[in-house]
Design a protein around this motif. Sequence first.
Motif, PDB file in Angstrom:
ATOM      1  N   ARG A 210       0.988  49.837  23.627  1.00 59.08           N
ATOM      2  CA  ARG A 210       2.121  49.789  23.852  1.00 59.08           C
ATOM      3  C   ARG A 210       3.290  48.350  24.210  1.00 59.08           C
ATOM      4  NH1 ARG A 210       6.432  53.508  22.494  1.00 59.08           N
ATOM      5  NH2 ARG A 210       8.568  52.292  24.007  1.00 59.08           N
TER       6      ARG A 210
ATOM      7  N   PRO B 133       6.624  40.545  22.476  1.00 56.17           N
ATOM      8  CA  PRO B 133       7.962  40.406  22.211  1.00 56.17           C
ATOM      9  C   PRO B 133       8.385  38.503  22.918  1.00 56.17           C
ATOM     10  CG  PRO B 133       8.771  42.237  22.342  1.00 56.17           C
ATOM     11  CD  PRO B 133       7.089  41.571  22.525  1.00 56.17           C
ATOM     12  N   ASN B 134       7.340  38.207  24.160  1.00 59.62           N
ATOM     13  CA  ASN B 134       7.609  37.842  24.760  1.00 59.62           C
ATOM     14  C   ASN B 134       6.872  36.187  24.816  1.00 59.62           C
ATOM     15  OD1 ASN B 134       9.295  38.662  26.879  1.00 59.62           O
ATOM     16  ND2 ASN B 134       8.312  40.246  27.030  1.00 59.62           N
TER      17      ASN B 134
ATOM     18  N   ARG C 106       1.613  48.295  32.534  1.00 61.46           N
ATOM     19  CA  ARG C 106       0.805  48.680  33.094  1.00 61.46           C
ATOM     20  C   ARG C 106       0.310  49.928  33.947  1.00 61.46           C
ATOM     21  NH1 ARG C 106      -3.239  43.665  31.540  1.00 61.46           N
ATOM     22  NH2 ARG C 106      -3.437  44.508  29.238  1.00 61.46           N
TER      23      ARG C 106
ATOM     24  N   LEU D  41       2.588  45.272  21.911  1.00 65.47           N
ATOM     25  CA  LEU D  41       3.639  45.631  20.560  1.00 65.47           C
ATOM     26  C   LEU D  41       5.344  45.459  21.571  1.00 65.47           C
ATOM     27  CD1 LEU D  41       2.599  48.296  18.079  1.00 65.47           C
ATOM     28  CD2 LEU D  41       2.468  45.800  18.256  1.00 65.47           C
ATOM     29  N   GLN D  42       5.280  46.163  22.738  1.00 65.45           N
ATOM     30  CA  GLN D  42       6.867  46.392  23.824  1.00 65.45           C
ATOM     31  C   GLN D  42       6.830  45.149  24.515  1.00 65.45           C
ATOM     32  OE1 GLN D  42       9.391  48.033  21.744  1.00 65.45           O
ATOM     33  NE2 GLN D  42       7.693  49.558  20.820  1.00 65.45           N
ATOM     34  N   HIS D  43       5.525  44.646  25.170  1.00 60.98           N
ATOM     35  CA  HIS D  43       6.097  43.446  25.710  1.00 60.98           C
ATOM     36  C   HIS D  43       5.552  42.248  26.405  1.00 60.98           C
ATOM     37  CE1 HIS D  43       7.606  46.851  29.021  1.00 60.98           C
ATOM     38  NE2 HIS D  43       6.841  47.818  28.226  1.00 60.98           N
TER      39      HIS D  43
ATOM     40  N   HIS E  84      -0.625  37.862  31.720  1.00 58.52           N
ATOM     41  CA  HIS E  84      -1.499  36.969  32.879  1.00 58.52           C
ATOM     42  C   HIS E  84       0.283  37.699  34.112  1.00 58.52           C
ATOM     43  CE1 HIS E  84      -4.150  35.231  32.104  1.00 58.52           C
ATOM     44  NE2 HIS E  84      -5.106  36.068  32.693  1.00 58.52           N
ATOM     45  N   GLU E  85       1.635  37.493  32.942  1.00 59.76           N
ATOM     46  CA  GLU E  85       2.622  37.728  34.103  1.00 59.76           C
ATOM     47  C   GLU E  85       2.861  39.172  34.357  1.00 59.76           C
ATOM     48  OE1 GLU E  85       5.419  35.597  34.357  1.00 59.76           O
ATOM     49  OE2 GLU E  85       4.437  34.477  33.038  1.00 59.76           O
ATOM     50  N   GLU E  86       4.067  39.056  35.592  1.00 64.38           N
ATOM     51  CA  GLU E  86       4.138  40.007  36.598  1.00 64.38           C
ATOM     52  C   GLU E  86       4.352  41.025  35.395  1.00 64.38           C
ATOM     53  OE1 GLU E  86       4.236  39.536  40.550  1.00 64.38           O
ATOM     54  OE2 GLU E  86       1.885  39.036  40.419  1.00 64.38           O
ATOM     55  N   TYR E  87       5.130  41.388  35.010  1.00 71.83           N
ATOM     56  CA  TYR E  87       6.147  42.244  34.284  1.00 71.83           C
ATOM     57  C   TYR E  87       5.000  42.438  33.303  1.00 71.83           C
ATOM     58  CZ  TYR E  87       6.936  38.639  30.157  1.00 71.83           C
ATOM     59  OH  TYR E  87       6.620  38.074  29.309  1.00 71.83           O
TER      60      TYR E  87
ATOM     61  N   ILE F  27       1.575  53.420  30.657  1.00 66.15           N
ATOM     62  CA  ILE F  27       2.047  53.550  28.848  1.00 66.15           C
ATOM     63  C   ILE F  27       0.629  53.102  28.759  1.00 66.15           C
ATOM     64  CG2 ILE F  27       5.074  53.111  29.152  1.00 66.15           C
ATOM     65  CD1 ILE F  27       4.219  50.356  28.889  1.00 66.15           C
TER      66      ILE F  27
ATOM     67  N   ALA G 110       2.215  43.258  34.369  1.00 64.78           N
ATOM     68  CA  ALA G 110       1.432  44.001  35.211  1.00 64.78           C
ATOM     69  C   ALA G 110       1.911  45.631  35.759  1.00 64.78           C
ATOM     70  CB  ALA G 110       1.018  43.551  36.308  1.00 64.78           C
ATOM     71  N   ALA G 111       3.389  44.715  35.339  1.00 62.59           N
ATOM     72  CA  ALA G 111       4.340  46.696  36.095  1.00 62.59           C
ATOM     73  C   ALA G 111       4.284  47.221  34.712  1.00 62.59           C
ATOM     74  CB  ALA G 111       5.582  45.642  36.416  1.00 62.59           C
TER      75      ALA G 111
END
Lengths: 273, 281
Positions: B190, B198-199, B182, B193-195, B174-177, B186, B179-180
């Motif tokens: 990805r 890791p968080n 997406r 796996l990438q966003h 639900h974090e904006e990053y 990409i 959404a950013a």
Amino acid sequence: MTGAPHELLRAEGVSVLLPGAPPDRLVDDVDVAVHQGECLGLVGESGSGKSLLLRSALDLVPPPLCTQGRYLWRPSPDVEATPLDRRRARGHDIGMIFQEPMRALNPSRRIVWTLSEPLRQHLGLRGAELRDRVLTMLEDVGIPDPIRISRSYPHELSGGLQQRVMIAAALSTGPRLLLCDEPTTALDVTTQATILELLRSLQATRGLSLVFVSHDLAVISEIADRVAVMSAGRLVEVAPTRALIEDPRHEYTRMLLDAIPGRRRRGATGVPT
Amino acid sequence: MSAAPSTIAIATARRQRARARISWIGIGIVVVFALLAVLGPMLTPYDPLAQTLLDRLQPPSAAHLLGTDALGRDVLSRVIAAGRVDLPLGLAAAMISATVGSILGSVGGFIGRWVDTLLMRLGDLVMAFPTYVLVIALVTVMGAGIPAILVSFALLGWIPYARLLRAEIRRVTHEEYIAAARLSGISELRVLLQHVLPNAVRPSIAYFVLDIMMAILTLASLSYLGLGVQPPTPEWGTMVAEGQPYLQTNWWLTAAPGGAIAVLGLGFLLLGESLETRLRG
């Protein structure tokens, strides 16, 4: 109805619904268009549905909300833009920046990584070419020391720098429309002014169209060519900025104008009722 | 009033220093045990399997620092050699659980809907059984030994990992990053796996350290019950069981392997807790 040639994106009868019986209409039957090269301001109080409307254009409304109605995108004005098209438009034709840049940048990645990813994916750039492109992007949004900034993590940057990075990221694949969801609300007033200045210059130099959402009419009036006013999910008035401020047609617009501190009350000075 | 914040600040700093010291103790214990396991054959004074029946049940002495057991085997050598069994097996068990659980948790958390419901209810179903009863049943069916233990750990241990990661993924998604990300067009894989991952992975890392400890404990318990590592292979749980008949007269036979489990457990606990507080920040 098909979009006029100068229109870039048109919303037709767009509603965002919260399923239920009866469903809550958070955005209710909105018709509005963004013209080529203009900045459309979208104003309204908190909860008026302006952010949702913006997000629905990119099919980004959070579940369980769902979108009704249709979006027409200029290259194919006769064809309805399906959710898939809207998703494809991401990163190509439409970019978006958010209210809190800190929350919109991946906190565990360096800036250079975040900015590189779409370039690597869409343009197939690699190595030195990729790095140069990232640095150019940072320079283009007025970042003074791009090499240092590109190696930083988001939390190491100020709000203004974060928002500039966010703008750089949104512009990385050359969109023609930039959706701005209260991009200056979380910033202090001086930073706000520089970000507005940056957006204005990008609009001029790149022929970019903007949709600028804000609850602040003072900010909107500085940047928008036309303003759309929303209240309780409905679009109540669309007019050129100057006309809207000098001669508001709708009662709600008048209330918004009166809410700006230091402005003379207009209610009494007589729009005929 | 002006003195109050500084007093609080001093107290906070003192507490932080104490916490740092405690986490170093944890790291120290784990490192020592790991070194003992790696360098085992070079450090053991005797062959851990060599029986010297004339020297049976010797008390601790200069020749046998922790005495000898009922078959005249050197207890210190066996405790060290057992670390070469328990530590890697505990690590392997935790890694299997973490892998299975993280994959299922990611799938459930990221896809959501019925996939998520199915996986979580499946987890509830397994959790509703008493763990040990289920492990013992599984080991009995598959036959005592290391493969059976690893399989049963994988079948049971994935649930906490799946739940932890799923909850974090749902938060991060639900974090904006995200959404950013997406928005930058990409692929969903990805994005995951990438966003997202890791968080979302931090709580799982802290839990993993604690899980190694719990895996070692479970392994020792099963071996104590005769369902795990089989004699004569030295293993802490087996050694405790072997020493039990002599508890009244030769307490070091149980105390040495029991102490090893307790100290190593403490080490992992301290390490895990300090990781948890650090990763939360």
